[in-house]
Scaffold this active site. Structure first.
Site, PDB file in Angstrom:
ATOM      1  N   LYS A 122       0.853  -1.189   0.000  1.00 59.44           N
ATOM      2  CA  LYS A 122       0.000   0.000   0.000  1.00 59.44           C
ATOM      3  C   LYS A 122       0.890   1.241   0.000  1.00 59.44           C
ATOM      4  O   LYS A 122       1.734   1.416   0.882  1.00 59.44           O
ATOM      5  CB  LYS A 122      -0.868  -0.042   1.259  1.00 59.44           C
ATOM      6  CG  LYS A 122      -2.211   0.608   1.107  1.00 59.44           C
ATOM      7  CD  LYS A 122      -3.024   0.294   2.346  1.00 59.44           C
ATOM      8  CE  LYS A 122      -4.358   0.984   2.300  1.00 59.44           C
ATOM      9  NZ  LYS A 122      -5.002   0.960   3.612  1.00 59.44           N
TER      10      LYS A 122
HETATM   11  C1  E4P Z   1      -8.249   1.376   3.959  1.00 54.41           C
HETATM   12  O1  E4P Z   1      -7.573   0.998   3.050  1.00 54.41           O
HETATM   13  C2  E4P Z   1      -8.175   2.739   4.526  1.00 54.41           C
HETATM   14  O2  E4P Z   1      -6.940   2.953   5.100  1.00 54.41           O
HETATM   15  C3  E4P Z   1      -9.297   2.890   5.516  1.00 54.41           C
HETATM   16  O3  E4P Z   1     -10.491   2.431   4.929  1.00 54.41           O
HETATM   17  C4  E4P Z   1      -9.459   4.292   6.043  1.00 54.41           C
HETATM   18  O4  E4P Z   1     -10.629   4.333   6.827  1.00 54.41           O
HETATM   19  P1  E4P Z   1     -10.984   5.540   7.806  1.00 54.41           P
HETATM   20  O5  E4P Z   1     -11.217   6.772   6.975  1.00 54.41           O
HETATM   21  O6  E4P Z   1     -12.222   5.090   8.515  1.00 54.41           O
HETATM   22  O7  E4P Z   1      -9.808   5.718   8.727  1.00 54.41           O
END
Ligand code: E4P
Length: 215
Positions: free
Chosen positions: A87
């Site tokens: 990522k």
């Molecule tokens: C996933 O890949 C993201 O990091 C995550 O969904 C972010 O979610 P949030 O906005 O609830 O922190």
């Protein structure tokens, strides 16, 4: 549409996996910290533990924000397990790192995406997944689901193979709206997934069937 769970909590991952509907996992540094996973060795071991529960892609986020650091970390993460997807944040060096890792055959997930322009760059760089954060957009009065629709349309129009992974999902309705918008993947915590199960007419209908059976 694929279903990923957005957590580093092993019990939640097991519970979703046991339902038989789980296709993968996304994590981020905040989710890892929430589970108290600290120190490089523990973090890497935790990613492997997740891979051993679920049969699907597991996103592990780099911490570096420079090109050299990101590719070094990305290659090390990819070495951990064949299910790991690296990522990478949507920044200039991140785009370069996605191109580099893609050319090496390593899967990537471009994270922190908030606009169609960013999604086009991620696709051009060859990202496996692009992660638009719909809940965080809704939080500041922009329509997150509308962004999913826009990106899906652009990718379909131009034949980009990058999969649209709707992230930052806050509730069950977000999941349904993202499915309608054509998202390839939704990732969300356990609660919105379980929320899809519930309907009062299912509960009352089942109670009546059982009562009638027992008469
Ligand atoms: C996933 O890949 C993201 O990091 C995550 O969904 C972010 O979610 P949030 O906005 O609830 O922190």
């Amino acid at each position: 549409m694929k279903f990923f769970i957005d957590t580093a909590n092993l019990d939640h991952i097991r519970e979703a996996n046991d339902l038989g509907i789980l296709d993968g996992v996304t994590t981020n540094p905040s989710l890892m910290a929430k589970e108290g996973i600290k120190g490089q060795e523990n973090i890497l071991k935790h990613y492997v533990d997740i891979c051993n529960i679920v049969d699907g892609d597991v996103s592990a986020e780099v911490i570096a924000t420079d090109f050299e650091g990101m590719i070094k970390e990305g290659e090390a993460l990819a070495e951990l397990h064949p299910q790991i997807v690296v990522k990478i944040p949507m920044i200039k060096d991140g785009i370069k790192a996605i191109r580099y890792l893609t050319d090496k055959g390593i899967k990537t997930n471009c994270t922190l995406v908030f606009s169609a322009g960013q999604a086009i760059l991620a696709a051009k760089a060859g990202a496996t997944y692009v992660s638009p954060f719909i809940g965080r957009l809704d939080d500041i009065s922009f329509d997150g689901v509308e962004l999913i629709e826009q990106i899906v349309n652009i990718y379909n129009l131009h034949g980009f193979p990058t999969e649209v992974l709707a992230a930052s999902i806050r509730n069950s309705m977000h999941i349904i709206k993202c499915a309608e918008a054509g998202a390839d993947v939704v990732t969300c915590p356990l609660e919105p997934i379980m929320g899809l199960l519930s309907h009062p007419l299912t509960d009352s209908g089942l109670a009546k069937f059982l009562a009638d059976h027992n008469k």
